[in-house]
Design an enzyme around this catalytic site. Structure first.
Site, mmCIF file in Angstrom:
data_model
loop_
_atom_site.group_PDB
_atom_site.id
_atom_site.type_symbol
_atom_site.label_atom_id
_atom_site.label_comp_id
_atom_site.label_asym_id
_atom_site.label_seq_id
_atom_site.Cartn_x
_atom_site.Cartn_y
_atom_site.Cartn_z
ATOM 1 C CB ALA A 66 -0.866 -0.008 1.245
ATOM 2 N N GLY A 111 0.624 -4.859 0.715
ATOM 3 C CA GLY A 111 -0.543 -4.862 -0.169
ATOM 4 C C GLY A 111 -0.271 -5.512 -1.524
ATOM 5 C CD GLU A 114 -2.456 -7.147 2.514
ATOM 6 O OE1 GLU A 114 -1.951 -6.031 2.266
ATOM 7 O OE2 GLU A 114 -3.234 -7.331 3.463
ATOM 8 C CD GLU A 134 1.520 -5.461 5.598
ATOM 9 O OE1 GLU A 134 2.276 -6.401 5.911
ATOM 10 O OE2 GLU A 134 0.798 -5.478 4.581
HETATM 11 N N1 CAA Z 1 4.600 3.187 -0.558
HETATM 12 C C1 CAA Z 1 4.996 4.357 -1.093
HETATM 13 N N2 CAA Z 1 6.187 4.525 -1.698
HETATM 14 C C2 CAA Z 1 6.995 3.459 -1.766
HETATM 15 C C3 CAA Z 1 6.645 2.208 -1.219
HETATM 16 C C4 CAA Z 1 5.374 2.100 -0.588
HETATM 17 N N3 CAA Z 1 4.929 0.943 -0.087
HETATM 18 N N4 CAA Z 1 7.662 1.332 -1.424
HETATM 19 C C5 CAA Z 1 8.620 2.034 -2.077
HETATM 20 N N5 CAA Z 1 8.214 3.299 -2.287
HETATM 21 C C6 CAA Z 1 8.950 4.370 -2.961
HETATM 22 C C7 CAA Z 1 10.073 4.923 -2.072
HETATM 23 O O1 CAA Z 1 9.551 5.886 -1.179
HETATM 24 C C8 CAA Z 1 11.002 5.499 -3.102
HETATM 25 O O2 CAA Z 1 10.472 6.737 -3.528
HETATM 26 P P1 CAA Z 1 11.476 8.005 -3.757
HETATM 27 O O3 CAA Z 1 12.386 7.569 -4.867
HETATM 28 O O4 CAA Z 1 10.540 9.121 -4.151
HETATM 29 O O5 CAA Z 1 12.185 8.216 -2.462
HETATM 30 C C9 CAA Z 1 10.888 4.537 -4.267
HETATM 31 O O6 CAA Z 1 9.643 3.838 -4.082
HETATM 32 C C10 CAA Z 1 11.987 3.509 -4.314
HETATM 33 O O7 CAA Z 1 12.031 2.869 -3.051
HETATM 34 P P2 CAA Z 1 13.361 2.835 -2.130
HETATM 35 O O8 CAA Z 1 14.226 4.028 -2.373
HETATM 36 O O9 CAA Z 1 12.914 2.587 -0.716
HETATM 37 O O10 CAA Z 1 14.081 1.544 -2.739
HETATM 38 P P3 CAA Z 1 15.058 0.552 -1.991
HETATM 39 O O11 CAA Z 1 15.670 -0.292 -3.046
HETATM 40 O O12 CAA Z 1 15.983 1.281 -1.058
HETATM 41 O O13 CAA Z 1 14.091 -0.365 -1.063
HETATM 42 C C11 CAA Z 1 12.119 -1.644 -0.541
HETATM 43 C C12 CAA Z 1 13.108 -1.165 -1.639
HETATM 44 C C13 CAA Z 1 12.876 -2.580 0.423
HETATM 45 C C14 CAA Z 1 10.980 -2.406 -1.207
HETATM 46 C C15 CAA Z 1 11.596 -0.406 0.225
HETATM 47 O O14 CAA Z 1 11.118 0.539 -0.729
HETATM 48 C C16 CAA Z 1 10.498 -0.703 1.185
HETATM 49 O O15 CAA Z 1 10.730 -1.237 2.260
HETATM 50 N N6 CAA Z 1 9.220 -0.347 0.810
HETATM 51 C C17 CAA Z 1 8.086 -0.477 1.685
HETATM 52 C C18 CAA Z 1 7.638 -1.916 1.808
HETATM 53 C C19 CAA Z 1 6.495 -2.014 2.804
HETATM 54 O O16 CAA Z 1 6.662 -1.752 3.994
HETATM 55 N N7 CAA Z 1 5.303 -2.396 2.313
HETATM 56 C C20 CAA Z 1 4.120 -2.495 3.129
HETATM 57 C C21 CAA Z 1 3.307 -1.226 2.994
HETATM 58 S S1 CAA Z 1 1.998 -1.138 4.155
HETATM 59 C C22 CAA Z 1 0.780 -2.109 3.520
HETATM 60 O O17 CAA Z 1 0.856 -2.659 2.438
HETATM 61 C C23 CAA Z 1 -0.415 -2.161 4.438
HETATM 62 C C24 CAA Z 1 -1.581 -2.936 3.983
HETATM 63 O O18 CAA Z 1 -1.641 -4.140 3.923
HETATM 64 C C25 CAA Z 1 -2.776 -2.207 3.735
#
Ligand code: CAA
Length: 260
Positions: A66, A111, A114, A134
């Site tokens: 998400a 998400g 999911e 999460e």
């Molecule tokens: N939401 C919004 N933006 C996201 C994102 C997310 N879930 N995942 C990555 N991005 C964005 C980053 O903010 C970044 O944007 P900028 O270039 O503008 O800074 C871009 O995508 C590239 O990401 P990273 O710079 O972080 O890339 P990385 O190679 O260093 O890391 C990653 C990759 C390990 C996947 C890392 O991006 C990460 O941990 N992402 C989040 C994963 C996460 O926690 N997902 C769960 C979300 S909550 C959810 O899904 C709840 C639900 O069930 C409803």
């Protein structure tokens, strides 16, 4: 309708949906979810579409979850509505009455995982990484992950992933039943399309009844689930495709299914 976050193409009987926010690793924003809802409804209603493939744009992710920038601003009531709305969209995908395949490369997290789990089948490239991170945001899954993961891999493995928040590779995901098949990265789209074409050639009403038996039956006690199966079996026997399929077998020829 012009779409901002998705690409939708047709390749013969297969609808291909691309999650198209590669700069944000295809994070599932509200806009993307709203557009996905409309696309699922259109694909479900189109009788010429017999199977759907979902892929992520770019070379890094199917979807990294998400959109965290949107989650950050939610109050509890808004978060509940957000979860309910996304859950309804994923249920619509699961209950479309035609098979969907998630073709997963790179990150498939939160998400994103999911969404992949709401598809009928999952094919992963060797590069794919799955997880429900999460917990490390101080959150829990809200798009059905705590429920579908248990149903797919069992309670012990699901709890390890949900509480650990760690990522697992494609081989491990296949070993625990989270994905159906792992393929070399270069073959991902080709293999997903080949599987979709195979499923698209099956008798569509029988496909629909099998999906209904499996998904509705899973929430019933076995006697009621078996009753449902018997009713759907009766309906499948009543189709023209069943007459054609059984006749073709007896005549030692390939069946020509019409979807009737
Ligand atoms: N939401 C919004 N933006 C996201 C994102 C997310 N879930 N995942 C990555 N991005 C964005 C980053 O903010 C970044 O944007 P900028 O270039 O503008 O800074 C871009 O995508 C590239 O990401 P990273 O710079 O972080 O890339 P990385 O190679 O260093 O890391 C990653 C990759 C390990 C996947 C890392 O991006 C990460 O941990 N992402 C989040 C994963 C996460 O926690 N997902 C769960 C979300 S909550 C959810 O899904 C709840 C639900 O069930 C409803």
């Amino acid at each position: 309708m012009a779409l901002e976050t998705l690409l939708v193409e047709r390749e013969g009987p297969v609808g291909v949906v691309t999650l198209n926010r590669p700069k944000a690793l295809n994070a599932l924003s509200r806009t993307l979810l709203t557009e996905l809802s409309g696309v699922i409804a259109a694909l479900a209603a189109d009788d010429e579409v017999r199977a759907v493939v979902i892929v992520g744009a770019g070379d890094r992710a199917f979807a990294a979850g998400a959109d965290i920038s949107e989650l950050n601003t939610l109050d509890p009531a808004g978060a509940k509505r957000h979860a309910e709305s996304a859950q309804a969209i994923f249920e619509a995908l699961e209950r479309m009455g035609k098979p969907s395949i998630a073709a997963v490369h790179g990150y498939c997290l939160g998400g994103g995982c999911e969404l992949a789990m709401a598809c009928t089948l999952r094919i992963a490239s060797e590069t794919a990484q799955f997880g429900q991170p999460e917990i490390d945001l101080g959150l829990m899954p809200g798009f059905g992950g705590s429920q579908r993961l248990v149903r797919l891999v069992g309670r012990g493995r699901a709890l390890a992933l949900l509480l650990g928040g760690h990522r697992i590779g494609a081989e491990e995901a296949e070993r625990i039943g989270l994905v159906n098949k792992v393929v070399p990265a270069a073959d991902l789209r080709g293999q997903a399309m080949a599987l979709a074409d195979t499923l698209a050639a099956k008798a569509p009403l029988a496909v629909r009844y099998i999906l209904d038996a499996v998904y509705t039956g899973a929430d019933l006690a076995l006697p009621q689930a078996n009753e449902l199966e018997a009713a759907l079996f009766g309906m499948s026997v009543a189709t023209a495709d069943a007459k054609e399929g059984t006749r073709a077998f007896l005549e030692k020829r390939k069946a020509e299914f019409q979807g009737k």
